[in-house]
Design a protein around this motif. Sequence first.
Motif, short mmCIF file in Angstrom:
data_model
loop_
_atom_site.label_atom_id
_atom_site.label_comp_id
_atom_site.label_asym_id
_atom_site.label_seq_id
_atom_site.Cartn_x
_atom_site.Cartn_y
_atom_site.Cartn_z
N ASP A 1 0.82 -1.22 0.00
CA ASP A 1 0.00 0.00 0.00
C ASP A 1 0.85 1.26 0.00
O ASP A 1 0.40 2.31 -0.46
CB ASP A 1 -0.92 0.03 1.22
N ASP A 2 2.06 1.16 0.53
CA ASP A 2 2.94 2.33 0.66
C ASP A 2 4.38 1.83 0.72
O ASP A 2 4.76 1.14 1.67
CB ASP A 2 2.60 3.10 1.93
N ALA A 3 5.18 2.19 -0.27
CA ALA A 3 6.55 1.68 -0.35
C ALA A 3 7.42 2.17 0.79
O ALA A 3 8.44 1.55 1.12
CB ALA A 3 7.17 2.06 -1.69
N ASP A 4 7.05 3.29 1.41
CA ASP A 4 7.88 3.85 2.48
C ASP A 4 7.28 3.50 3.84
O ASP A 4 6.58 4.30 4.46
CB ASP A 4 7.98 5.37 2.32
N VAL A 5 7.55 2.29 4.30
CA VAL A 5 7.03 1.81 5.58
C VAL A 5 8.19 1.58 6.54
O VAL A 5 9.17 0.92 6.20
CB VAL A 5 6.25 0.48 5.39
N ALA A 6 8.07 2.14 7.74
CA ALA A 6 9.04 1.89 8.80
C ALA A 6 8.37 1.00 9.85
O ALA A 6 7.30 1.33 10.35
CB ALA A 6 9.51 3.19 9.44
N VAL A 7 8.99 -0.14 10.15
CA VAL A 7 8.46 -1.08 11.13
C VAL A 7 9.05 -0.76 12.50
O VAL A 7 10.28 -0.79 12.69
CB VAL A 7 8.78 -2.53 10.71
#
Length: 234
Positions: free
Chosen positions: A29-35
């Motif tokens: 859904d969003d390439a810029d994901v921080a876990v």
Amino acid sequence: MALESPVSSREARIDLGAARRNIRALVSDDADVAVDVTGDGYGHGALRIGRVALEEGARVAVRDVRERERLTAAGLDSDVGIADDRARELASRVYGLGWGDAVMRCTAQVLAYKTVAAGEGVSYGYTWRAPVDTTLAFVPLGYADGIHRGASNVGRVWLEGRVRLIAGRVAMDAHMLDLGEPLESRPPAGTLRAVVFGEAGHGHASAHEWAESIGASPLEVTSRIGTRVQRVWS
């Protein structure tokens, strides 16, 4: 100590495949994901969840510089950032808490049974009394293991195909379940596992549902599960 080894009396099984699916869905859904893997990945294992996140194209973040240093020293092959508000909002989804696939399943062996007569009190302060003659199951998970004392007399735990009420106060090392059945009908102690929370749709509570039932947040529930509870990653 958290080890990858055979089943113990107390166990938190971490489904890395479920974590992977959750992270993959977020990244799609969003390439810029921080876990966010703060607090040892909210009890799930920061290093292992972090590696899965990187493999799925996400970034890894924590809320404390010392946590970042520990992960870097442990060999996480990426720059670990500091979690912003957005990463914190996504943390529940990563761990399958109310969204996606549940990642943690918390269980323990039933170690003993006790028969109690109608009217007999159980645990500290006798805040619960048996309404009828019944059998109690001794489950070795207590508040020292992260079982919230708010579960006293209200928490429901899955055992042998049914939900069972926590009878009395949660003690430091254990809680008791009211089985409502005679002792003679019980399998031998040590042969059954009680499920505090796990995958939704299997009869027992998810961590999200367990949290709601005791007035806690889902991330608090998984983060509180202590080091006496053996982690098994699969």
